[in-house]
Design a protein around this motif. Structure first.
Motif, PDB file in Angstrom:
ATOM      1  N   VAL A   4      -5.339  -4.816  -0.291  1.00 22.32           N
ATOM      2  CA  VAL A   4      -5.232  -3.495  -0.909  1.00 22.32           C
ATOM      3  C   VAL A   4      -6.193  -3.399  -2.088  1.00 22.32           C
ATOM      4  O   VAL A   4      -6.234  -4.292  -2.942  1.00 22.32           O
ATOM      5  N   ASP A  13      -3.849   5.261  -6.814  1.00 22.31           N
ATOM      6  CA  ASP A  13      -4.992   5.514  -5.936  1.00 22.31           C
ATOM      7  C   ASP A  13      -5.348   4.209  -5.222  1.00 22.31           C
ATOM      8  O   ASP A  13      -6.013   3.335  -5.784  1.00 22.31           O
ATOM      9  N   GLU A  38      -8.670   1.812   8.534  1.00 23.39           N
ATOM     10  CA  GLU A  38      -7.751   2.754   9.144  1.00 23.39           C
ATOM     11  C   GLU A  38      -6.394   2.087   9.386  1.00 23.39           C
ATOM     12  O   GLU A  38      -6.321   0.908   9.713  1.00 23.39           O
ATOM     13  N   TRP A  39      -5.330   2.872   9.234  1.00 25.41           N
ATOM     14  CA  TRP A  39      -3.981   2.333   9.430  1.00 25.41           C
ATOM     15  C   TRP A  39      -3.818   1.728  10.822  1.00 25.41           C
ATOM     16  O   TRP A  39      -3.163   0.700  10.993  1.00 25.41           O
ATOM     17  N   LYS A  77       1.140   3.887  -3.118  1.00 22.85           N
ATOM     18  CA  LYS A  77       0.714   5.267  -2.847  1.00 22.85           C
ATOM     19  C   LYS A  77       1.819   6.251  -3.186  1.00 22.85           C
ATOM     20  O   LYS A  77       1.582   7.295  -3.818  1.00 22.85           O
ATOM     21  N   PHE A 126       0.829  -1.204   0.000  1.00 21.15           N
ATOM     22  CA  PHE A 126       0.000   0.000   0.000  1.00 21.15           C
ATOM     23  C   PHE A 126       0.868   1.261   0.000  1.00 21.15           C
ATOM     24  O   PHE A 126       0.663   2.188  -0.806  1.00 21.15           O
ATOM     25  N   GLN A 129      -6.221   1.996  -1.320  1.00 24.20           N
ATOM     26  CA  GLN A 129      -6.697   2.015   0.055  1.00 24.20           C
ATOM     27  C   GLN A 129      -6.526   0.630   0.655  1.00 24.20           C
ATOM     28  O   GLN A 129      -6.496  -0.379  -0.055  1.00 24.20           O
ATOM     29  N   GLU A 166     -15.142  -0.930   2.331  1.00 26.45           N
ATOM     30  CA  GLU A 166     -14.860   0.233   3.156  1.00 26.45           C
ATOM     31  C   GLU A 166     -13.368   0.320   3.490  1.00 26.45           C
ATOM     32  O   GLU A 166     -12.731  -0.683   3.781  1.00 26.45           O
ATOM     33  N   PRO A 167     -12.812   1.522   3.465  1.00 28.28           N
ATOM     34  CA  PRO A 167     -11.387   1.678   3.791  1.00 28.28           C
ATOM     35  C   PRO A 167     -11.098   1.267   5.234  1.00 28.28           C
ATOM     36  O   PRO A 167     -11.918   1.452   6.131  1.00 28.28           O
TER      37      PRO A 167
END
Length: 262
Positions: free
Chosen positions: A97, A74, A169-170, A69, A65, A76, A166-167
């Motif tokens: 990813v 693009d 979170e890190w 990036k 990822f 997520q 849905e993305p």
């Protein structure tokens, strides 16, 4: 990190995925050796790039990822649930990813054992093949979401993992790591698993055997007589850093009273 990125500049994603498979095997030695660092970009650089280690999905796909990036793609992160032999694993313990490309959603994968397609998988598009097999990305409603990565096995498409778009979170990467380390149903806390892709097929190394597989479905299993055999095959297929961590694991196992496999 910049020198690492230079090797990918000017290349397409398929090149990047193949190169990741060559560089970073799937391995759980950090789990067995009790390393608990949080998943950060600095940690990933030190472990995977500087020390030439492998890792699990929350490390390998996290680095993928970051790489994509920084190269301008693009992308997520997303979280899924793996399905093995018809049984769902622990919920939300697979990081993957998603890539937006020309208005279309694709799946890119570098952290699913040695089951790695070397091309982006277009949602509801054509399948892609690699030495690990044939894969596709589908809109499939399961108990674990509306999307699925599937593999062709014995002329039948089976779900390898399900998820939602849905993305993620890190920060969830570290939570995922903690679950893998401590959940009573985690499959990565009992024994070493090291897997990767060779030029002509795939390999996986457990403490008692080496398994080689080829795209035509044939395979070879070599049973180890003792841990020296195990360590020799790790040395054959992996970096010195992985060999070092394997020795640490074996030494700890001996101290805990485990016997060598016969």
């Amino acid at each position: 990190m910049n020198s690492f990125l230079k090797q990918f500049e000017g290349h397409d994603i398929s090149f990047i995925l193949k190169r990741f498979a060559e560089l970073f095997p799937f391995e759980n030695l950090d789990v067995l050796n009790g390393y608990e660092q949080k998943i950060t970009s600095e940690f990933l650089k030190e472990k995977l790039i500087d020390h030439q280690r492998g890792g699990l999905c929350y490390e390998l796909n996290a680095l993928l990822f970051l790489t994509l990036k920084k190269l301008g793609f693009d992308v997520q992160l997303a979280t899924g649930t793996v399905k093995n032999e018809g049984v769902w694993a622990i919920d939300d313990t697979h990081a993957t990813v998603l890539l937006q490309r020309d208005g279309h959603l694709c799946l890119v994968e570098s952290g699913f054992g040695n089951r790695l397609p070397f091309s982006p998988l277009l949602l509801d598009g054509e399948s892609a093949s690699s030495p690990a097999g044939t894969f596709r990305f589908r809109t499939v409603t399961t108990e674990k979401g509306t999307l699925a990565m599937e593999q062709l096995v014995n002329d039948e498409w089976i779900v390898r993992y399900g998820f939602s778009p849905e993305p993620m979170e890190w920060s969830n990467l570290t939570k995922m790591k903690e679950t893998i380390h401590y959940h009573e149903q985690s499959t990565f806390t009992q024994a070493p698993v090291i897997a990767g892709i060779t030029d002509g097929g795939t390999f996986s190394i457990a403490r008692d055997r080496l398994r080689l597989k080829w795209p035509d479905g044939s395979e070879k299993i070599v049973t180890f007589e003792n841990d020296y055999d195990f360590l020799n095959e790790v040395t054959r297929y992996c970096s010195p850093s992985i060999v070092k961590e394997t020795k640490l694991y074996l030494n700890a196992a001996f101290r805990d009273g485990q016997k060598k496999l016969k």
